[in-house]
Design a protein around this motif. Structure first.
Motif, PDB file in Angstrom:
ATOM      1  N   VAL A 146       0.836  -1.201   0.000  1.00 15.16           N
ATOM      2  CA  VAL A 146       0.000   0.000   0.000  1.00 15.16           C
ATOM      3  C   VAL A 146       0.874   1.255   0.000  1.00 15.16           C
ATOM      4  N   VAL A 147       1.914   1.254   0.839  1.00 12.59           N
ATOM      5  CA  VAL A 147       2.823   2.402   0.907  1.00 12.59           C
ATOM      6  C   VAL A 147       3.567   2.575  -0.409  1.00 12.59           C
ATOM      7  N   SER A 148       4.042   1.479  -0.985  1.00 11.92           N
ATOM      8  CA  SER A 148       4.818   1.533  -2.229  1.00 11.92           C
ATOM      9  C   SER A 148       3.975   2.046  -3.395  1.00 11.92           C
ATOM     10  N   LEU A 149       2.683   1.722  -3.389  1.00  8.72           N
ATOM     11  CA  LEU A 149       1.785   2.171  -4.456  1.00  8.72           C
ATOM     12  C   LEU A 149       1.278   3.594  -4.237  1.00  8.72           C
ATOM     13  N   SER A 152      -1.253   5.191   0.783  1.00  9.44           N
ATOM     14  CA  SER A 152      -1.310   5.350   2.239  1.00  9.44           C
ATOM     15  C   SER A 152      -1.450   6.796   2.695  1.00  9.44           C
ATOM     16  N   GLY A 153      -1.775   7.708   1.774  1.00  7.77           N
ATOM     17  CA  GLY A 153      -1.917   9.108   2.143  1.00  7.77           C
ATOM     18  C   GLY A 153      -0.557   9.747   2.388  1.00  7.77           C
ATOM     19  N   ASP A 154      -0.492  10.530   3.455  1.00  3.82           N
ATOM     20  CA  ASP A 154       0.750  11.232   3.773  1.00  3.82           C
ATOM     21  C   ASP A 154       1.629  10.469   4.760  1.00  3.82           C
ATOM     22  N   PHE A 155       1.329   9.196   4.980  1.00  8.86           N
ATOM     23  CA  PHE A 155       2.086   8.391   5.938  1.00  8.86           C
ATOM     24  C   PHE A 155       2.842   7.305   5.185  1.00  8.86           C
ATOM     25  N   ASN A 156       4.170   7.322   5.274  1.00  7.01           N
ATOM     26  CA  ASN A 156       4.996   6.396   4.505  1.00  7.01           C
ATOM     27  C   ASN A 156       6.039   5.719   5.391  1.00  7.01           C
ATOM     28  N   PRO A 157       5.634   4.768   6.210  1.00  7.70           N
ATOM     29  CA  PRO A 157       6.594   4.063   7.075  1.00  7.70           C
ATOM     30  C   PRO A 157       7.474   3.125   6.260  1.00  7.70           C
ATOM     31  N   SER A 158       8.593   2.723   6.861  1.00  2.40           N
ATOM     32  CA  SER A 158       9.525   1.811   6.199  1.00  2.40           C
ATOM     33  C   SER A 158       9.021   0.375   6.296  1.00  2.40           C
TER      34      SER A 158
END
Length: 595
Positions: A146-149, A152-158
């Motif tokens: 989800v983050v890679s695509l 996730s909005g403005d939240f990008n955890p590792s």
């Protein structure tokens, strides 16, 4: 009180301020305990509004008023956080792990009904160990996708953060569901799958969380984590196995201590020493950098298995109440603190888009571990049936109940997990205080701790209120058997021979640990003890060697002010009262009905 130390509501860093905190918190705790009486008095209300939900609501309401008061006094409040306020009105992970969690985990292990737990041990261990690992990996990979695509909005955890989050959010806490199960007396197979899996799941989840959190901020990418996967597995295995061994050893030492030292004539000392086992092994494990939670869980299981037979029945009954009391107060305080923490943080910390994806990942991740493992387990049972010519029979006339397959050699029951049982097992994956406490200790190397705390809180609250309050409806829709007759069930499912472990236990372990198996004990007393110890077995053909009756001793009755000498005989340790042999639906919490 000095004005410059005042932080709203007259709370300060002084002794008076701490007293004010405690007065308010204990008042809320007393109010919660009092109102919970009505949930037990009116079971229909209790099945819709879980006790955990009521506790959280009370905390949220009070937290709301505190937030309003703090906003009105915003100009007078310093930027520094009051540590007392953070501990009592926030959620202190230190207090949780050191003071509140050990009695909860110990009580869960202590009240596992060993005959049913060990009967379903294979499936419980499969769901708790492999299932937690599968859920952790699935949730981590899905959220990373989800983050890679960019969804996730403005939240990008590792990657290391979402994988660590997957471990903490995989820790289940179905206390609300188990309360309804207890009230309705559901199929014991389902009850012990949910109860046993939740007990072991917390231990596995916490160890996995600690193992993964070490890499946050150091090895954040998927490639870096893949290279460290071997170290993670080794670290997990070493800590878990070492903690398990320490817990079992602690329980055995406790049993041996009470065998060698007869404290039945000083019951206050006996009770005091026995209750210390709730915390002592936990701190030993933490000092050795092992998992105190895993240690105290298996200490509880082992102590209940062996040590309880070496203490007087009155001490066993009193200790049982104390263990329940500590666990109940601790769990109530945890959910109250969780509610009080709702308005503690900044609203910007709740990443709405990511939270919705996290909720979906938890639901799918739970399904990804329950259904494949159920298929795998049932396939193994069927393969065992065909390869070893196992005779099958039905343990219930209802088509939806569990099917028992009896081994022709040792009559060990192997239960196939039916579809509706698997569905209810998936539904029972509520998240609770353990997950939230882990979030409070989430590594902040990348500055995302507050965000993960808010996300975890949202998931915990939604699962408690949405899943916990609809348990009765789910039981009805899935056709789960209820109102099971305990005596009839245990009689129908009573084994007629020892398993391999029970044979080893009976031959080598029990004579070394149990006091009333020594050589000067009467033959009938020994047989009575074994019939209680192996309560799920028919030991009528067991013929121990003849012993001379033991001498009777004088006892001392415990009083609040000290000891008072009497000429009464010492109670036989193995003659445990009804409270010790509790209902099969007893999971260490408050019972719903009192005769």
């Amino acid at each position: 009180l000095e004005e410059n130390n005042e932080v709203g509501w007259g709370w300060t860093l002084s002794q008076e301020g701490i007293s004010n905190y405690l007065v308010v918190f204990l008042t809320l705790l007393a109010l919660t305990l009092y109102l919970s009486k009505f949930l037990h008095q009116y079971p229909r209300v209790g099945s819709v509004l879980p006790e955990a939900g009521l506790t959280v609501i009370i905390g949220i309401i009070f937290s709301f008023f505190i937030a309003i008061d703090n906003k009105s006094d915003e100009e007078q409040i310093d930027d520094d956080v009051n540590p007392v306020e953070e501990t009592l009105l926030g959620f202190s992970s230190t207090v949780f792990f050191i003071a509140l969690l050990p009695p909860i985990i110990f009580n869960s292990g202590y009240h596992l009904k060993r005959s049913l737990f060990f009967r379903h041990l294979t499936s419980i261990t499969l769901y708790a160990c492999a299932g937690t690992a599968i859920s952790t990996i699935f949730v981590g990979l899905m959220l990373y996708a989800v983050v890679s695509l960019g969804w996730s909005g403005d939240f990008n955890p590792s990657f290391s953060e979402v994988l660590t989050f997957g471990a903490l959010i995989s820790a289940t806490d179905p206390v609300s569901t188990l309360s309804v199960f207890q009230q309705k007396k559901v199929d014991p197979h389902l009850f012990y799958l949910v109860f046993g899996e939740s007990v072991l799941n917390d231990a596995v989840g916490l160890v996995l969380f600690n193992a993964l959190s070490k890499f946050v901020g150091i090895h954040d990418t998927m490639a870096q984590m893949a290279k460290k996967s071997g170290a993670i597995v080794i670290d997990f295995a070493f800590i878990f196995c070492g903690s398990l061994a320490l817990g079992v050893a602690s329980g055995v030492v406790c049993a041996a201590l009470f065998k060698v030292t007869d404290l039945r004539h000083t019951r206050l000392v006996e009770l005091s020493l026995y209750v210390l086992v709730v915390y002592f092994p936990f701190f030993i494990a933490e000092a050795l950098e092992l998992s105190g939670i895993v240690t105290i869980l298996f200490t509880g299981i082992t102590v209940q298995r062996y040590a309880v037979y070496n203490i007087s029945p009155s001490t066993a009954a009193e200790a049982d109440v104390i263990f329940r009391l500590l666990a109940h107060l601790a769990e109530t305080a945890i959910f109250l603190n969780l509610g009080l923490s709702v308005f503690e943080g900044d609203g910007d910390d709740l990443k709405t888009v990511f939270t919705l994806w996290a909720v979906l990942a938890c639901l799918i991740g739970r399904a990804a571990n329950v259904y494949p493992l159920t298929f795998f387990y049932n396939s193994c049972v069927k393969r065992l049936n065909s390869s070893k010519d196992i005779a099958t029979r039905s343990c219930r006339t209802d088509a939806e109940s569990a099917v028992t397959i009896k081994h022709s050699l040792d009559n060990t029951g192997i239960y196939i997990v039916k579809r509706n049982t698997a569905d209810m097992l998936w539904f029972s994956g509520l998240r609770g205080a353990v997950a939230y406490a882990c979030a409070e200790t989430f590594p902040d190397a990348n500055g995302n701790r507050k965000a993960f705390i808010s996300i975890t809180m949202a998931i915990v609250l939604s699962s408690v209120f949405l899943l916990g309050s609809t348990t009765s409806f789910a039981l009805q829709r899935l056709g789960i058997q209820t109102d099971v007759d305990e005596e009839q069930y245990m009689q129908e499912n009573k084994e007629t021979s020892f398993s391999h472990f029970q044979r080893f236990e009976n031959k080598y372990i029990l004579p070394l640990i149990l006091r009333d198996l020594r050589e000067d004990v009467d033959q009938n007393d020994k047989k009575e003890l074994l019939s209680q110890f192996f309560s799920d077995l028919d030991v009528s053909d067991f013929a121990p060697s003849s012993y001379a009756p033991a001498n009777r001793e004088a006892s001392v009755e415990m009083r609040e002010t000290g000891y008072k000498q009497h000429t009464l005989e010492v109670e036989k340790t193995h003659k445990l009262n009804q409270h010790t042999h509790s209902s099969m639906f007893d999971f260490g919490a408050e019972t719903w009905s009192i005769n």
